[in-house]
Design a protein around this motif. Sequence first.
Motif, PDB file in Angstrom:
ATOM      1  N   ALA A 127       1.018  -1.145   0.582  1.00  0.00           N
ATOM      2  CA  ALA A 127      -0.195   0.107   0.156  1.00  0.00           C
ATOM      3  C   ALA A 127       0.574   1.140   0.065  1.00  0.00           C
ATOM      4  CB  ALA A 127      -0.815  -0.408   0.758  1.00  0.00           C
ATOM      5  N   LEU A 128       2.079   1.218   0.390  1.00  0.00           N
ATOM      6  CA  LEU A 128       2.719   2.108   0.820  1.00  0.00           C
ATOM      7  C   LEU A 128       3.399   2.407  -0.614  1.00  0.00           C
ATOM      8  CD1 LEU A 128       4.317   4.658   2.146  1.00  0.00           C
ATOM      9  CD2 LEU A 128       5.804   3.332   2.935  1.00  0.00           C
ATOM     10  N   ALA A 129       3.669   1.441  -1.539  1.00  0.00           N
ATOM     11  CA  ALA A 129       4.843   1.769  -2.210  1.00  0.00           C
ATOM     12  C   ALA A 129       3.625   2.099  -3.577  1.00  0.00           C
ATOM     13  CB  ALA A 129       4.928   0.149  -2.903  1.00  0.00           C
ATOM     14  N   GLY A 130       2.378   1.499  -3.459  1.00  0.00           N
ATOM     15  CA  GLY A 130       1.399   2.467  -4.133  1.00  0.00           C
ATOM     16  C   GLY A 130       1.377   3.715  -4.000  1.00  0.00           C
ATOM     17  N   ALA A 131       1.199   4.419  -3.094  1.00  0.00           N
ATOM     18  CA  ALA A 131       1.449   5.475  -2.668  1.00  0.00           C
ATOM     19  C   ALA A 131       2.000   6.147  -3.027  1.00  0.00           C
ATOM     20  CB  ALA A 131       0.829   6.056  -0.974  1.00  0.00           C
ATOM     21  N   GLY A 135       2.965   9.626  -6.299  1.00  0.00           N
ATOM     22  CA  GLY A 135       3.172  10.925  -5.454  1.00  0.00           C
ATOM     23  C   GLY A 135       2.873  11.614  -3.851  1.00  0.00           C
ATOM     24  N   HIS A 136       2.072  10.579  -3.543  1.00  0.00           N
ATOM     25  CA  HIS A 136       2.272  11.281  -2.045  1.00  0.00           C
ATOM     26  C   HIS A 136       2.126  10.016  -1.424  1.00  0.00           C
ATOM     27  CE1 HIS A 136      -1.970   9.391  -4.101  1.00  0.00           C
ATOM     28  NE2 HIS A 136      -2.177   8.284  -2.297  1.00  0.00           N
ATOM     29  N   GLY A 137       3.303   9.075  -1.125  1.00  0.00           N
ATOM     30  CA  GLY A 137       3.838   8.401  -0.212  1.00  0.00           C
ATOM     31  C   GLY A 137       4.557   9.258   1.174  1.00  0.00           C
ATOM     32  N   VAL A 138       4.568  10.721   1.115  1.00  0.00           N
ATOM     33  CA  VAL A 138       5.052  11.158   2.664  1.00  0.00           C
ATOM     34  C   VAL A 138       4.081  10.921   3.227  1.00  0.00           C
ATOM     35  CG1 VAL A 138       5.906  13.422   3.110  1.00  0.00           C
ATOM     36  CG2 VAL A 138       7.558  11.979   1.924  1.00  0.00           C
ATOM     37  N   LEU A 139       2.592  11.998   2.673  1.00  0.00           N
ATOM     38  CA  LEU A 139       1.069  11.879   3.302  1.00  0.00           C
ATOM     39  C   LEU A 139       1.370  10.557   3.972  1.00  0.00           C
ATOM     40  CD1 LEU A 139      -1.203  13.342   3.772  1.00  0.00           C
ATOM     41  CD2 LEU A 139      -2.256  12.606   2.193  1.00  0.00           C
ATOM     42  N   LEU A 208     -11.083   9.618   4.836  1.00  0.00           N
ATOM     43  CA  LEU A 208     -11.235   7.832   4.770  1.00  0.00           C
ATOM     44  C   LEU A 208     -10.152   7.522   4.937  1.00  0.00           C
ATOM     45  CD1 LEU A 208     -12.604   5.935   3.358  1.00  0.00           C
ATOM     46  CD2 LEU A 208     -10.990   6.497   0.732  1.00  0.00           C
ATOM     47  N   ALA A 209      -8.844   7.852   5.715  1.00  0.00           N
ATOM     48  CA  ALA A 209      -7.887   6.829   5.625  1.00  0.00           C
ATOM     49  C   ALA A 209      -7.939   6.285   7.522  1.00  0.00           C
ATOM     50  CB  ALA A 209      -6.879   7.561   5.720  1.00  0.00           C
ATOM     51  N   VAL A 210      -8.050   7.832   7.726  1.00  0.00           N
ATOM     52  CA  VAL A 210      -8.785   8.191   9.546  1.00  0.00           C
ATOM     53  C   VAL A 210      -9.312   6.840   9.686  1.00  0.00           C
ATOM     54  CG1 VAL A 210      -8.667   9.163  11.193  1.00  0.00           C
ATOM     55  CG2 VAL A 210      -7.699   9.767   9.711  1.00  0.00           C
ATOM     56  N   LEU A 211     -10.919   6.789   9.136  1.00  0.00           N
ATOM     57  CA  LEU A 211     -12.137   5.909   8.717  1.00  0.00           C
ATOM     58  C   LEU A 211     -11.608   4.501   8.764  1.00  0.00           C
ATOM     59  CD1 LEU A 211     -14.342   8.391   7.675  1.00  0.00           C
ATOM     60  CD2 LEU A 211     -14.132   7.914   9.501  1.00  0.00           C
ATOM     61  N   LEU A 212     -10.911   4.304   7.816  1.00  0.00           N
ATOM     62  CA  LEU A 212     -10.484   3.155   7.502  1.00  0.00           C
ATOM     63  C   LEU A 212      -9.938   2.000   8.512  1.00  0.00           C
ATOM     64  CD1 LEU A 212     -11.447   0.636   5.794  1.00  0.00           C
ATOM     65  CD2 LEU A 212      -9.312   1.159   4.370  1.00  0.00           C
ATOM     66  N   ALA A 213      -8.848   3.261   8.848  1.00  0.00           N
ATOM     67  CA  ALA A 213      -8.018   2.688  10.068  1.00  0.00           C
ATOM     68  C   ALA A 213      -8.589   2.150  11.383  1.00  0.00           C
ATOM     69  CB  ALA A 213      -6.772   3.976  10.366  1.00  0.00           C
ATOM     70  N   LEU A 214      -9.758   3.320  11.716  1.00  0.00           N
ATOM     71  CA  LEU A 214     -10.746   3.262  12.616  1.00  0.00           C
ATOM     72  C   LEU A 214     -11.650   2.277  12.417  1.00  0.00           C
ATOM     73  CD1 LEU A 214     -12.624   4.132  15.393  1.00  0.00           C
ATOM     74  CD2 LEU A 214     -14.008   5.426  13.872  1.00  0.00           C
ATOM     75  N   ALA A 215     -12.423   1.480  11.780  1.00  0.00           N
ATOM     76  CA  ALA A 215     -13.296   0.232  10.843  1.00  0.00           C
ATOM     77  C   ALA A 215     -11.940  -0.821  10.619  1.00  0.00           C
ATOM     78  CB  ALA A 215     -12.825   0.485   9.724  1.00  0.00           C
ATOM     79  N   ALA A 216     -11.183  -0.649  11.018  1.00  0.00           N
ATOM     80  CA  ALA A 216     -10.415  -2.060  10.620  1.00  0.00           C
ATOM     81  C   ALA A 216      -9.855  -2.368  12.007  1.00  0.00           C
ATOM     82  CB  ALA A 216      -9.177  -1.815   9.557  1.00  0.00           C
ATOM     83  N   SER A 217      -8.872  -1.497  12.878  1.00  0.00           N
ATOM     84  CA  SER A 217      -9.081  -1.979  14.165  1.00  0.00           C
ATOM     85  C   SER A 217     -10.704  -2.060  14.575  1.00  0.00           C
ATOM     86  CB  SER A 217      -8.141  -0.496  14.962  1.00  0.00           C
ATOM     87  OG  SER A 217      -8.825   0.186  14.862  1.00  0.00           O
ATOM     88  N   SER A 218     -11.026  -1.618  14.632  1.00  0.00           N
ATOM     89  CA  SER A 218     -12.670  -1.604  15.598  1.00  0.00           C
ATOM     90  C   SER A 218     -12.936  -2.620  15.170  1.00  0.00           C
ATOM     91  CB  SER A 218     -13.438  -0.257  15.085  1.00  0.00           C
ATOM     92  OG  SER A 218     -13.417   0.869  15.260  1.00  0.00           O
ATOM     93  N   LEU A 251      -5.136   5.169   0.824  1.00  0.00           N
ATOM     94  CA  LEU A 251      -4.154   6.562   0.294  1.00  0.00           C
ATOM     95  C   LEU A 251      -3.239   5.476  -0.457  1.00  0.00           C
ATOM     96  CD1 LEU A 251      -2.931   8.392   3.156  1.00  0.00           C
ATOM     97  CD2 LEU A 251      -4.402   9.338   1.270  1.00  0.00           C
ATOM     98  N   ALA A 252      -3.784   4.014  -1.263  1.00  0.00           N
ATOM     99  CA  ALA A 252      -2.474   3.669  -2.045  1.00  0.00           C
ATOM    100  C   ALA A 252      -2.550   4.707  -2.842  1.00  0.00           C
ATOM    101  CB  ALA A 252      -3.252   1.950  -1.681  1.00  0.00           C
TER     102      ALA A 252
END
Length: 253
Positions: A127-131, A135-139, A208-218, A251-252
């Motif tokens: 996923a990070l490689a895709g980001a 062009g938005h790997g830092v983000l 969306l990144a925050v929401l998906l992080a929340l959904a996965a961990s929840s 963000l991939a």
Amino acid sequence: MMRDALRLAVGTLTAVPVPPPRDVDSGVARGAMLLAPVAALPLAVLACAVVLVGDVVSLPPLLTAVLAVGAVALGTRGMHLDGLADTADGLGASYDRERALDVMRKGDVGPMGVATVVLVLLGQVAALAGAIAAGHGVLAAAVGVLAGRLVLGVCCLRTVPAARPGGLGAAVAGSTPVWQVALALALGAALAAVGGVLADVAPWRGVLAVLLALAASSALLWRCVRRLGGITGDVLGACVETATLGALVALAA
């Protein structure tokens, strides 16, 4: 109390050497979980630096992603990955609660734990490689690290019990009130949206990144509470790694 909470968060969640907290009570435990993203800022800076250097020297995105994910793992001494492995082994070992907790307590990594860690790390790297390629790997590196720690407040809500007495899970379980967690999540989503704007990415992608992080961990948290009766320190580590994967996937592209 705030100083002790930050010391507890940094000392528990990173390899950064800090003095131990003078006192650890419910207020300090609550503050540590809510300040987890702040404590993880050095890890986020490290991951972003690796991505930037990889871009400067024209490394392949996949190699840069491996180095960034590896740097974050090194910056935590692999503690969250250890928790992920132990949690996977416990959930996969037996439907008996006590047997599952005993497997997690031993700390020996079995086939389920190895497979889970490998797959999660592969997912994070891909996923990070895709980001990075987009062009938005830092983000992605920054949001992935910080969103992964932001969910710790949710894992320690007052409705979430400890699976067993003693340990980190018992110290922080049930310590965070809903309104403070909601405020932290809203602030985290807002900052991720601002980061998206700065990286020339649609603001909703950061949210969306925050929401998906929340959904996965929840989802993982729910499963652990049902199977184990609550959280342990291993479960917290597993939720961090799962949330990081969720944020990076968002963000991939």
